[in-house]
Design a protein around this motif. Structure first.
Motif, PDB file in Angstrom:
ATOM      1  N   GLY A  78       0.787  -1.222   0.000  1.00  0.00           N
ATOM      2  CA  GLY A  78       0.000   0.000   0.000  1.00  0.00           C
ATOM      3  C   GLY A  78       0.821   1.277   0.000  1.00  0.00           C
ATOM      4  O   GLY A  78       0.275   2.356   0.179  1.00  0.00           O
ATOM      5  N   GLN A  79       2.131   1.191  -0.223  1.00  0.00           N
ATOM      6  CA  GLN A  79       2.976   2.384  -0.144  1.00  0.00           C
ATOM      7  C   GLN A  79       3.780   2.609  -1.431  1.00  0.00           C
ATOM      8  O   GLN A  79       4.947   2.970  -1.389  1.00  0.00           O
ATOM      9  CB  GLN A  79       3.921   2.295   1.047  1.00  0.00           C
ATOM     10  CG  GLN A  79       3.222   2.354   2.367  1.00  0.00           C
ATOM     11  CD  GLN A  79       4.186   2.486   3.530  1.00  0.00           C
ATOM     12  OE1 GLN A  79       5.288   1.964   3.508  1.00  0.00           O
ATOM     13  NE2 GLN A  79       3.760   3.206   4.542  1.00  0.00           N
ATOM     14  N   ALA A  80       3.140   2.459  -2.575  1.00  0.00           N
ATOM     15  CA  ALA A  80       3.843   2.613  -3.853  1.00  0.00           C
ATOM     16  C   ALA A  80       4.460   4.001  -3.995  1.00  0.00           C
ATOM     17  O   ALA A  80       5.629   4.133  -4.360  1.00  0.00           O
ATOM     18  CB  ALA A  80       2.895   2.328  -5.016  1.00  0.00           C
ATOM     19  N   GLY A  81       3.696   5.034  -3.725  1.00  0.00           N
ATOM     20  CA  GLY A  81       4.199   6.399  -3.846  1.00  0.00           C
ATOM     21  C   GLY A  81       5.315   6.682  -2.855  1.00  0.00           C
ATOM     22  O   GLY A  81       6.341   7.288  -3.200  1.00  0.00           O
ATOM     23  N   TYR A  82       5.116   6.241  -1.630  1.00  0.00           N
ATOM     24  CA  TYR A  82       6.113   6.454  -0.580  1.00  0.00           C
ATOM     25  C   TYR A  82       7.404   5.706  -0.917  1.00  0.00           C
ATOM     26  O   TYR A  82       8.502   6.244  -0.778  1.00  0.00           O
ATOM     27  CB  TYR A  82       5.538   6.005   0.761  1.00  0.00           C
ATOM     28  CG  TYR A  82       6.386   6.344   1.947  1.00  0.00           C
ATOM     29  CD1 TYR A  82       6.574   7.665   2.338  1.00  0.00           C
ATOM     30  CD2 TYR A  82       6.995   5.349   2.692  1.00  0.00           C
ATOM     31  CE1 TYR A  82       7.356   7.981   3.443  1.00  0.00           C
ATOM     32  CE2 TYR A  82       7.768   5.653   3.800  1.00  0.00           C
ATOM     33  CZ  TYR A  82       7.946   6.971   4.160  1.00  0.00           C
ATOM     34  OH  TYR A  82       8.723   7.288   5.247  1.00  0.00           O
ATOM     35  N   ALA A  83       7.282   4.477  -1.396  1.00  0.00           N
ATOM     36  CA  ALA A  83       8.465   3.704  -1.772  1.00  0.00           C
ATOM     37  C   ALA A  83       9.189   4.376  -2.933  1.00  0.00           C
ATOM     38  O   ALA A  83      10.423   4.464  -2.931  1.00  0.00           O
ATOM     39  CB  ALA A  83       8.071   2.275  -2.136  1.00  0.00           C
ATOM     40  N   ALA A  84       8.456   4.876  -3.905  1.00  0.00           N
ATOM     41  CA  ALA A  84       9.072   5.553  -5.048  1.00  0.00           C
ATOM     42  C   ALA A  84       9.804   6.818  -4.605  1.00  0.00           C
ATOM     43  O   ALA A  84      10.926   7.086  -5.064  1.00  0.00           O
ATOM     44  CB  ALA A  84       8.005   5.890  -6.095  1.00  0.00           C
ATOM     45  N   ALA A  85       9.196   7.595  -3.730  1.00  0.00           N
ATOM     46  CA  ALA A  85       9.829   8.829  -3.241  1.00  0.00           C
ATOM     47  C   ALA A  85      11.129   8.507  -2.506  1.00  0.00           C
ATOM     48  O   ALA A  85      12.145   9.196  -2.678  1.00  0.00           O
ATOM     49  CB  ALA A  85       8.870   9.586  -2.326  1.00  0.00           C
ATOM     50  N   ASN A  86      11.106   7.463  -1.711  1.00  0.00           N
ATOM     51  CA  ASN A  86      12.310   7.080  -0.972  1.00  0.00           C
ATOM     52  C   ASN A  86      13.370   6.484  -1.893  1.00  0.00           C
ATOM     53  O   ASN A  86      14.566   6.670  -1.660  1.00  0.00           O
ATOM     54  CB  ASN A  86      11.943   6.131   0.168  1.00  0.00           C
ATOM     55  CG  ASN A  86      11.293   6.885   1.301  1.00  0.00           C
ATOM     56  OD1 ASN A  86      11.942   7.660   1.984  1.00  0.00           O
ATOM     57  ND2 ASN A  86      10.001   6.700   1.486  1.00  0.00           N
ATOM     58  N   SER A  87      12.957   5.805  -2.953  1.00  0.00           N
ATOM     59  CA  SER A  87      13.921   5.304  -3.941  1.00  0.00           C
ATOM     60  C   SER A  87      14.668   6.464  -4.585  1.00  0.00           C
ATOM     61  O   SER A  87      15.865   6.361  -4.867  1.00  0.00           O
ATOM     62  CB  SER A  87      13.218   4.486  -5.025  1.00  0.00           C
ATOM     63  OG  SER A  87      12.748   3.274  -4.510  1.00  0.00           O
TER      64      SER A  87
END
Length: 174
Positions: A78-87
């Motif tokens: 459920g954290q696609a956007g958050y994971a992308a931002a952290n990547s």
């Protein structure tokens, strides 16, 4: 605002480091994702970090620390956007290092007190524990932060992980 704040730093006491801790969660399933939700999660991390990078690129910094999340390294439901931002933060630290600049992306796990994971409900905290992710106590986090500043890697995961539980979690999902 950041430009104005940096302009106030006196030459007699120059800026020696940057720690970027901004972040925003907007968890949800992919079917509920919108461009607006994705952009709102990306902005504090991506725009903020890039702005700091651009403004301090010519400074003689001792450190440039980006608070990332292990969600980018290991994934997180459920954290696609958050994971992308952290990547992006992880990549920015590597980019800075490639340019001969200081850069460290500290991919944090859950914290027991404070931090985004501290606000999770009991069900989600229990799920993290079943998956082998234990919350960090404040003193553990401080010690990991201090030790990480001395490490040569551009990207480190700072978390309390029970590998036996992780293995059982992966086995049960196969």
């Amino acid at each position: 605002d950041v430009e104005r704040a940096l302009a106030l730093v006196p030459p007699s006491a120059p800026l020696s480091g940057v720690v970027h801790t901004a972040g925003l969660l907007d968890d949800g399933l992919l079917e509920g994702q919108t461009a607006e939700r994705f952009a709102s999660v990306m902005a504090p991390k991506v725009r903020g970090a890039w702005h700091l990078h651009s403004l301090t690129r010519g400074s003689k910094l001792e450190f440039f620390v980006l608070f990332s999340s292990m969600a980018a390294t290991l994934g997180s439901a459920g954290q696609a956007g958050y994971a992308a931002a952290n990547s992006f933060l992880d990549a920015l630290a590597a980019h800075r290092r490639a340019q001969g600049l200081p850069g460290s992306s500290m991919a944090w796990g859950a914290w027991a007190e404070g931090g985004m994971a501290a606000a999770l409900d009991a069900h989600l905290k229990a799920r993290l524990s079943r998956e082998g992710i234990e919350p960090l106590a404040r003193v553990q986090g401080r010690d990991l932060f201090e030790r990480s500043l001395e490490r040569p890697e551009a990207h480190l995961v700072l978390a309390s992980i029970d590998l036996r539980k992780v293995g059982r979690s992966v086995e049960s999902s196969i």
